[in-house]
Design a protein around this motif. Structure first.
Motif, PDB file in Angstrom:
ATOM      1  N   LEU A  10       9.327   1.240 -13.944  1.00 28.07           N
ATOM      2  CA  LEU A  10       9.757   2.410 -13.185  1.00 28.07           C
ATOM      3  C   LEU A  10       8.565   3.248 -12.716  1.00 28.07           C
ATOM      4  O   LEU A  10       8.574   3.792 -11.603  1.00 28.07           O
ATOM      5  N   GLU A  11       7.540   3.342 -13.540  1.00 31.06           N
ATOM      6  CA  GLU A  11       6.338   4.078 -13.123  1.00 31.06           C
ATOM      7  C   GLU A  11       5.681   3.393 -11.931  1.00 31.06           C
ATOM      8  O   GLU A  11       5.189   4.069 -11.011  1.00 31.06           O
ATOM      9  N   ALA A  12       5.669   2.060 -11.941  1.00 25.62           N
ATOM     10  CA  ALA A  12       5.103   1.318 -10.805  1.00 25.62           C
ATOM     11  C   ALA A  12       5.932   1.559  -9.546  1.00 25.62           C
ATOM     12  O   ALA A  12       5.386   1.788  -8.461  1.00 25.62           O
ATOM     13  N   ILE A  13       7.255   1.507  -9.684  1.00 29.76           N
ATOM     14  CA  ILE A  13       8.138   1.752  -8.545  1.00 29.76           C
ATOM     15  C   ILE A  13       7.898   3.146  -7.973  1.00 29.76           C
ATOM     16  O   ILE A  13       7.828   3.337  -6.750  1.00 29.76           O
ATOM     17  N   TYR A  14       7.753   4.126  -8.844  1.00 29.69           N
ATOM     18  CA  TYR A  14       7.522   5.502  -8.395  1.00 29.69           C
ATOM     19  C   TYR A  14       6.271   5.585  -7.531  1.00 29.69           C
ATOM     20  O   TYR A  14       6.283   6.226  -6.463  1.00 29.69           O
ATOM     21  N   MET A  15       5.188   4.959  -7.986  1.00 32.46           N
ATOM     22  CA  MET A  15       3.939   5.041  -7.213  1.00 32.46           C
ATOM     23  C   MET A  15       4.055   4.317  -5.878  1.00 32.46           C
ATOM     24  O   MET A  15       3.439   4.707  -4.887  1.00 32.46           O
ATOM     25  N   ILE A  16       4.869   3.254  -5.837  1.00 37.78           N
ATOM     26  CA  ILE A  16       5.081   2.543  -4.575  1.00 37.78           C
ATOM     27  C   ILE A  16       5.906   3.379  -3.606  1.00 37.78           C
ATOM     28  O   ILE A  16       5.563   3.504  -2.426  1.00 37.78           O
ATOM     29  N   VAL A  17       7.007   3.966  -4.090  1.00 37.66           N
ATOM     30  CA  VAL A  17       7.885   4.702  -3.187  1.00 37.66           C
ATOM     31  C   VAL A  17       7.319   6.061  -2.784  1.00 37.66           C
ATOM     32  O   VAL A  17       7.868   6.723  -1.899  1.00 37.66           O
TER      33      VAL A  17
END
Length: 343
Positions: free
Chosen positions: A278-285
């Motif tokens: 989820l942390e990775a997704i946050y940085m992508i979005v």
């Protein structure tokens, strides 16, 4: 006792292989408890070079005993830094390449030694070969190749599983992320594909490495999206929950994700993996192109369903952080696109 320990360390350099081997075994035993570690640490100026020489020059059990001793000693950050200064990273890589195939126990210990050495900044720099452009990334290439080669069907015999932790360590610094994300090398794509492993250590390491690399999303978003067919399944499936998704929801997803969500499956029990995803997704979005790509795979719906079953409070917070970002930006963008598409 002090005199006996000094004599023991002398035996590590004895001309007789049998004597060196016996001494190495005793030293390995001493590193198994706190008192022994402290005694050897007090004589690190003698013990560390002797063990490194034994590691590089000896085969068989003596080399393995020396490697095990170095693993135990390098758990101390100061000793790890001293080992790096003595060339331990290069020695470990050289021995692993030359003898690892014939001595799997030795190879496994050397990987664990590199895990400890890359806990310190100088160890990361040595493994990345910073400062030498001709060879920079060569050690990483060898480790990724070993990591991605299946060594055994049994987790108990997975020689290279701890490379996962090395990848997490080196991806904590910008230089490491740059090497891992270089498109021509393709390291990150190879690493991501190991997320399908049943080995939890591998899965956790892959999730942590992806998450760390996503700190570069503001400048590397196109590189990340170029491997979207591997990236999205690795990030979204762990946080998709256990429910079977409707045909309508799946029709808006890539085939690999849609197929996985079309039937009952086991949830990813490790909350740390879910949180890192989820942390990775946050940085992508956070990036415009990343957010558009996320909507294109029906990512918001996946997080909506996964959030319903989540019980871990930290992971819940990670879901909500992405949700607040999407509400603030994503839905506005979706409305604008819909207006633009109207005739």
């Amino acid at each position: 006792m002090a005199d006996e320990l000094d004599e023991l360390l002398d035996f590590l350099s004895n001309t007789s292989p049998q004597v060196r081997g016996a001494a190495a075994d005793i030293v390995r035993g001493l590193t198994g408890d706190g008192d022994g570690l402290r005694s050897l640490a007090a004589r690190a100026d003698r013990a560390l070079p002797a063990l490194l020489r034994l590691l590089a020059s000896a085969g068989g059990g003596a080399g393995e005993a020396a490697a095990d001793s170095l693993v135990n000693l390098s758990q101390d950050a100061d000793l790890a830094a001293r080992l790096v200064a003595l060339g331990a990273v290069a020695a470990a890589m050289d021995v692993m390449v030359k003898r690892g195939a014939d001595q799997p126990k030795l190879a496994r210990s050397l990987v664990m030694l590199l895990v400890n050495l890359t806990q310190v900044e100088s160890g990361i720099a040595a493994l990345l070969q910073v400062g030498d452009e001709k060879v920079q990334g060569l050690y990483v290439a060898k480790l990724v190749r070993s990591f991605c080669r299946s060594s055994s069907d049994s987790e108990d015999e997975d020689i290279f599983e701890h490379i996962a932790s090395i990848l997490v360590n080196i991806s904590k610094v910008e230089a490491g992320r740059r090497v891992l994300m270089e498109p021509k090398r393709g390291f990150l794509k190879q690493i991501i594909r190991q997320f399908d492993s049943t080995n939890q250590l591998r899965k956790k390491g892959v999730a942590g490495t992806i998450r760390n690399c996503c700190f570069e999303a503001d400048t590397q978003i196109q590189n990340l999206l170029s491997i979207a067919e591997y990236l999205w399944p690795a990030l979204l499936l762990p946080v998709a929950g256990k429910k079977i998704y409707s045909e309508e929801d799946r029709s808006k997803m890539p085939l690999e994700i849609a197929n996985a969500l079309s039937h009952e499956r086991e949830a990813v029990d490790d909350s740390e993996i879910r949180e890192r995803a989820l942390e990775a997704i946050y940085m992508i979005v956070m990036q415009d192109d990343g957010r558009k790509a996320f909507w294109s795979v029906n990512g918001p719906r996946i997080l909506e369903v996964g959030y319903e079953d989540e019980e871990d409070l930290k992971v819940v917070g990670a879901y909500e952080l992405i949700g607040s970002l999407l509400v603030g930006k994503g839905e506005i963008e979706q409305d604008q696109e819909q207006v633009e598409e109207k005739p």
